[in-house]
Scaffold this active site. Structure first.
Site, PDB file in Angstrom:
ATOM      1  N   SER A 408       0.882  -1.052  -0.008  1.00 14.10           N
ATOM      2  CA  SER A 408       0.077  -0.223   0.004  1.00 14.10           C
ATOM      3  C   SER A 408       0.707   1.066  -0.159  1.00 14.10           C
ATOM      4  O   SER A 408      -0.064   2.255   0.104  1.00 14.10           O
ATOM      5  CB  SER A 408      -1.043  -0.029   1.058  1.00 14.10           C
ATOM      6  OG  SER A 408      -0.184   0.067   2.563  1.00 14.10           O
ATOM      7  N   GLU A 441      -5.740   0.363  -7.622  1.00 16.40           N
ATOM      8  CA  GLU A 441      -4.489   1.232  -7.507  1.00 16.40           C
ATOM      9  C   GLU A 441      -3.519   0.475  -8.490  1.00 16.40           C
ATOM     10  O   GLU A 441      -2.905  -0.649  -8.128  1.00 16.40           O
ATOM     11  CB  GLU A 441      -3.935   1.949  -6.135  1.00 16.40           C
ATOM     12  CG  GLU A 441      -4.773   3.040  -6.396  1.00 16.40           C
ATOM     13  CD  GLU A 441      -4.313   3.692  -4.869  1.00 16.40           C
ATOM     14  OE1 GLU A 441      -4.499   4.937  -5.336  1.00 16.40           O
ATOM     15  OE2 GLU A 441      -3.248   3.543  -3.873  1.00 16.40           O
TER      16      GLU A 441
END
Ligand code: COA
Length: 701
Positions: A408, A441
């Site tokens: 992340s 993403e």
């Protein structure tokens, strides 16, 4: 005789077949409406015995051309209601042959016809409310004249789309068959033998008022389109009071009102933003993709289990790896529990759940991934752990396999460099819970190959995700913008606010969760790790609050430990005097005189921090478009869709006003409020983020 370019006319026996040919979705642009009106009139003058309307390709029609709403409606083109009136006035039957989607204006067009047939793959609905609109071409008036009242009111209020069989059962479709053209011909013959009835001439169902009330009661106040749903039902209710033409005029007025609303503009913006977000330089429809038939996931924790379900749900076999049998069993149990709950709630049939579960095989040996096409590492968020895994993967993965990391925040370039094949490495940052959250993403590292990127974009779409392509940076897009937002929350606590005030101000703005409640849910320790990393090279000119660190030092890690910014008993949270005391003590220690902080200041400081960081991310190329930020924030961070995302919202506030506020927030020299040069430029030149996106698009074209 010349034929209109967007509507083709062919004659089959004595029937005219008018084919709408406006790819990709046969939207009913002004030009299509003009051509259709002309083609219909020509067919009738030529004395045909019936007319079939059909769409070319996989869609009957996806409705009005949404882009035209922003550009302003063309006053010279026929209004949809004029076209529908012409169809109803036809002396010969007009039948809609629905293949694929008949949505919005597409269904309204079909409803104006004397009959409708559908192929089994048809998808039929009035989804306008999802764009903050209502069906403005007679849909609220004609649907209840053909469908059961409850179905009609429910469809209009929710935007729900029906399959062919359900549409047939509800009375919307008269016949279903594989060859919709042949079915249409049969229906024309049947209709030709009886007096024609226009849909507008049909009676309304007697239980319409009750159905409208029931649908109204079912509207969730939290829905981004609650207002549109209520207005759509208001329009529908006019049918009982007004003549058909008057009710149509009232519907149109209400439609035009919604079309101008900020909510509808915001939802329309997000519709196109979502579709644009995966577009990335150097990747096009022609870019080759790699076959992905098998997937491996490393790590059976919450993230890894969720990711395994994403691909199992998309029909791909998944090998799930955990170091030891006990950890693996915990992961597999987590997965079983999710499917069991879905079956218990009626969201999945037991058979489908079983099929999906069987797609997932657990293993404790990473070598089991030697033959898979795509590996996603979802191990502990620690660089050394990830590097060791990628070195191992480099040894065992087959040539051409795509190696993805679900980090992340860590540097994907560094992870890629641990392998001898950095071109095959990409970041796939899922949001938790991975099988629920749509945002994905996709992190394009320095050497990620175009075909790797194209493959994961395609796969993400297949798995029902919304891919947003981002560059490598700390936190990528959504989390990077979150840090300054969280920092402002902490600083406002120091200056005078309390957690519940900050959360409730941002809740009232429309955020699903305020920052304090959000971190309590995510785990205060997660954010603590990020802050510790950032503190290593902290700019001393940036104010830093250690309040959240104090929480962690006290073991208050959020709901999982029963205490964080709030105190928890089960799922119930309440404010905690101990936290208030800690905050006051810290203000005291810093010699800060606490002051009343208004909700307006909370909203501005929290959200302008996101907007400013978004402008930095746009300028440094982490993200290509402001609209990508809007997609990421509405889908990944609970930003209200009705406000269109932070950058769209910033445009509605005005960038000059935001820039001026940022300067005043930073007047004391706090470098947290250093304005992004891009924001300054746009504000000074009176431009918006939308203008900036448009300019970049034009440059790229
Ligand atoms: N008006 C204008 N453009 C539309 C459109 C519409 N009503 N519906 C779809 N498009 C465009 C999309 O923007 C996309 O353009 P792009 O390729 O330049 O990105 C393209 O058509 C394909 O749409 P996409 O959604 O990517 O394809 P899909 O096959 O996944 O889904 C639909 C097709 C029709 C189900 C979906 O596009 C949809 O739901 N459209 C909106 C329907 C609607 O709300 N109609 C009422 C309008 S008031």
């Amino acid at each position: 005789m010349t034929f209109p370019s967007l509507v083709r006319t062919e004659v089959s026996g004595t029937v005219a077949v008018l084919t709408i040919a406006n790819p990709p979705v046969n939207s009913l642009s002004a030009a299509v409406r003009r051509d259709l009106t002309a083609a219909l009139s020509r067919a009738v003058i030529n004395g045909v015995s019936g007319v079939v309307l059909i769409g070319e390709g996989g869609h009957f029609s996806a409705g009005a051309d949404i882009q035209e709403f922003d550009a302003g409606l063309d006053p010279t083109a026929p209004d949809p209601n004029d076209l529908h009136a012409a169809i109803e006035a036809s002396p010969v039957p007009v039948v809609a042959a629905i293949r694929g989607t008949a949505l919005g204006g597409g269904l309204e067009l079909a409803l104006a016809c004397h009959g409708r047939v559908a192929s089994p793959d048809a998808r039929i609905g009035l989804p306008e409310v999802k764009l903050g609109l209502l069906p403005g071409g007679g849909g609220t008036q004609r649907l209840p004249r053909v469908a059961k009242a409850a179905v009609a009111a429910g469809m209009i209020a929710s935007g729900r789309v029906l399959g062919a069989a359900e549409a047939r059962a509800a009375g919307i479709v008269d016949r279903i068959g594989d060859d919709s053209l042949a079915e249409a011909m049969i229906l024309i013959e049947q209709l030709g033998a009886v007096p024609l009835t226009a849909t507008s001439g049909r009676a309304l169902p007697p239980d319409l008022a009750e159905a409208i009330d029931a649908a109204r009661a079912g509207i969730s106040a939290k829905s981004p389109h609650a207002e549109a749903s209520r207005t759509a039902l208001d329009a529908m209710a006019q049918s009982a009071r007004l003549s058909f033409p008057e009710a149509l005029a009232a519907e149109r007025r209400l439609f035009l009102g919604l079309m101008e609303s900020t909510t509808s503009r915001a939802l329309r913006h997000l519709f196109f933003a979502e579709r644009a977000a995966a577009g990335t330089p150097g990747i096009g429809k022609e870019t080759r993709t790699r076959p992905v038939e098998t997937v491996g996931v490393i790590g059976a924790g919450t993230m890894g289990s969720g990711i395994a379900m994403v691909f199992a749900n998309a029909g791909l076999p998944v090998t799930l790896i955990e170091r030891d049998a006990a950890g693996l069993e915990r992961g597999l149990k987590r997965i079983r529990d999710v499917y069991d709950r879905a079956v218990a709630k009626g969201d999945l049939s037991a058979e489908v759940a079983q099929d999906r579960l069987q797609q997932i095989t657990g293993r404790t040996d990473i070598a089991a991934l030697s033959g898979v096409d795509l590996v996603i590492e979802a191990a502990f968020e620690e660089m050394q752990v990830k590097l060791a895994i990628f070195q191992e993967l480099d040894k065992i993965a087959k040539r051409g396999a795509i190696l993805a990391t679900n980090t992340s925040a860590l540097d994907v370039d560094v992870i890629a460099a641990a392998t001898s094949r950095p071109a095959d490495v990409v970041g796939l940052h899922f949001f938790s819970p991975a099988h629920v959250m749509r945002l994905l993403e996709i992190v394009r590292a320095r050497e990620t190959a175009p075909d790797v990127l194209a493959t994961v974009i395609r796969l993400a779409r297949k798995a029902g995700k919304t891919p947003v392509v981002v560059g490598v940076c700390d936190g990528f897009l959504a989390n990077r913008l979150l840090y300054p937002y969280l920092r402002q929350a902490d600083l406002m606590l120091e200056e005078g606010a309390l957690p519940e005030q900050i959360d409730s101000a941002l809740n009232a703005f429309g955020l699903a969760m305020g920052p304090c409640a959000m971190l309590d849910m995510a785990g205060q320790d997660v954010a603590w790790h990020v802050r510790q990393r950032q503190l290593k090279d902290w700019d001393p000119a940036r104010r830093y609050s250690r309040l959240a660190d104090l929480l962690v030092e006290q073991g208050r890690l959020g709901s999982k430990t029963g205490a964080g910014w709030y105190r928890y008993s089960g799922r119930q949270k309440e404010s905690d005097p101990a936290v208030e005391a800690m905050i006051l003590q810290e203000s005291d220690r810093l010699d800060v005189t606490r002051r009343a902080i208004s909700d307006e200041e909370i909203i501005k400081r929290a959200l302008y921090a996101i907007v400013n960081e978004g402008a930095f991310a746009l300028a440094d190329g982490t993200v290509q478009r402001a609209s990508d930020i809007d997609v990421a924030y509405t889908q990944g961070m609970g930003f209200p869709a009705a406000r269109g995302g932070p950058m769209f919202w910033a445009d509605t506030v005005g960038l000059d006003a935001i820039y001026a506020d940022i300067l005043s927030f930073g007047a004391s020299g706090d470098a947290n409020w250093r304005p992004a040069r891009l924001l300054e430029e746009l504000a000074r030149s009176g431009r918006s983020f939308a203008d900036h996106d448009r300019e970049r698009r034009a440059e790229a074209a």
